[in-house]
Design a protein around this motif. Structure first.
Motif, PDB file in Angstrom:
ATOM      1  N   GLN A 149       1.769   2.028  -3.425  1.00 60.06           N
ATOM      2  CA  GLN A 149       0.647   2.596  -4.167  1.00 60.06           C
ATOM      3  C   GLN A 149       0.502   4.085  -3.878  1.00 60.06           C
ATOM      4  O   GLN A 149       0.263   4.894  -4.779  1.00 60.06           O
ATOM      5  CB  GLN A 149      -0.652   1.855  -3.817  1.00 60.06           C
ATOM      6  N   HIS A 150       0.634   4.457  -2.610  1.00 59.63           N
ATOM      7  CA  HIS A 150       0.588   5.881  -2.246  1.00 59.63           C
ATOM      8  C   HIS A 150       1.731   6.646  -2.911  1.00 59.63           C
ATOM      9  O   HIS A 150       1.551   7.762  -3.416  1.00 59.63           O
ATOM     10  CB  HIS A 150       0.673   6.048  -0.723  1.00 59.63           C
ATOM     11  N   GLY A 172       1.862   5.738   6.493  1.00 55.71           N
ATOM     12  CA  GLY A 172       0.766   4.806   6.420  1.00 55.71           C
ATOM     13  C   GLY A 172      -0.553   5.447   6.813  1.00 55.71           C
ATOM     14  O   GLY A 172      -0.650   6.663   6.998  1.00 55.71           O
ATOM     15  N   ASP A 173      -1.580   4.612   6.949  1.00 55.44           N
ATOM     16  CA  ASP A 173      -2.888   5.104   7.374  1.00 55.44           C
ATOM     17  C   ASP A 173      -3.392   4.202   8.494  1.00 55.44           C
ATOM     18  O   ASP A 173      -2.625   3.431   9.076  1.00 55.44           O
ATOM     19  CB  ASP A 173      -3.869   5.135   6.188  1.00 55.44           C
ATOM     20  N   THR A 197       0.825  -1.208   0.000  1.00 51.50           N
ATOM     21  CA  THR A 197       0.000   0.000   0.000  1.00 51.50           C
ATOM     22  C   THR A 197       0.860   1.260   0.000  1.00 51.50           C
ATOM     23  O   THR A 197       0.521   2.252  -0.649  1.00 51.50           O
ATOM     24  CB  THR A 197      -0.947   0.010   1.210  1.00 51.50           C
ATOM     25  N   ASN A 248      -2.972   0.490   7.104  1.00 50.76           N
ATOM     26  CA  ASN A 248      -1.795   0.010   6.382  1.00 50.76           C
ATOM     27  C   ASN A 248      -0.531   0.711   6.847  1.00 50.76           C
ATOM     28  O   ASN A 248      -0.557   1.896   7.210  1.00 50.76           O
ATOM     29  CB  ASN A 248      -1.972   0.236   4.880  1.00 50.76           C
TER      30      ASN A 248
END
Length: 230
Positions: free
Chosen positions: A70-71, A83-84, A67, A87
């Motif tokens: 992807q960001h 992250g978030d 992820t 993720n």
């Protein structure tokens, strides 16, 4: 119009180059992302087979990075780093899996993120922690890592250090993609620091040693400008 007027002002050219913190990545983003992905998978797999105890950690590290990558691909650098809620980001991958090949590549990613966010000291910190990998695809990233350290130093006003990193990137990884690009950046900084003769030497290397490169297409105007300053 004089010859001098026809050539872009060196200060404008230099500031433009430095202002685009790592425009090499912008020009070759898809290629570099592909190479990074290959390094994560192939090198990680190699270490997984060579050291079976590392395989589970390498697999988890690769999954954790997905992820974040992807960001990164859509320029969401803060999310890629931190992250978030669901993720991990590159910083968490480094903390948890720093000893894996994925953790090593995550340091390079983190350095780019910090550079693009304007946090140059942090960029240098993480870029310096990256360990060069073997193989032809890896050499592109290895060269970029040195060049990124040059960019961060240039943004901080450390021109001598920046030139050193640029020339090291060009000399250590001699290819038509990265070497002429970093030689040109070093030449621009030599001009900025009043060392036109050294700039001319690098521009001529581009002209004669990397004639097929993108940088060679308009290198004559830089050669002419540096020559006028000597």
């Amino acid at each position: 119009m004089s010859t001098k007027d026809k050539v872009q002002d060196p200060e404008i050219a230099i500031e433009s180059a430095l202002g685009r913190a790592e425009d090499f990545f912008m020009r070759n983003g898809k290629l570099l992302l592909t190479i990074l992905a290959v390094i994560v998978v192939v090198v990680g797999g190699y270490f997984g087979y060579k050291y079976l105890y590392m395989a589970p950690r390498a697999e988890k590290a690769g999954a954790a990075m997905f992820t974040a990558q992807q960001h990164f691909a859509v320029d969401s650098f803060a999310l890629a780093l931190n992250g978030d809620e669901s993720n991990a980001g590159f910083l968490q991958v480094i903390e948890q899996y720093g000893g894996t090949p994925q953790g090593n590549v995550a340091r390079h990613y983190a350095g780019i993120c910090y550079l693009r966010m304007g946090e140059y000291e942090n960029a240098l910190k993480y870029l310096a922690q990256y360990k060069a990998v073997d193989g032809v695809p890896g050499e592109i990233i290895n060269a970029q890592n040195l060049g990124l350290q040059g960019d961060a130093n240039a943004q901080l006003g450390n021109l001598e250090q920046a030139i050193s990193f640029y020339t090291k990137a060009a000399d250590k990884y001699n290819n038509n993609l990265t070497a002429p690009y970093y030689l040109k950046k070093a030449g621009l900084l030599y001009e900025k620091s009043g060392q036109a003769a050294k700039a001319l030497e690098l521009y001529e290397r581009i002209k004669y040693d990397y004639a097929a490169s993108m940088e060679a297409r308009d290198i004559d105007k830089y050669i002419g400008r540096a020559g006028q300053q000597i």
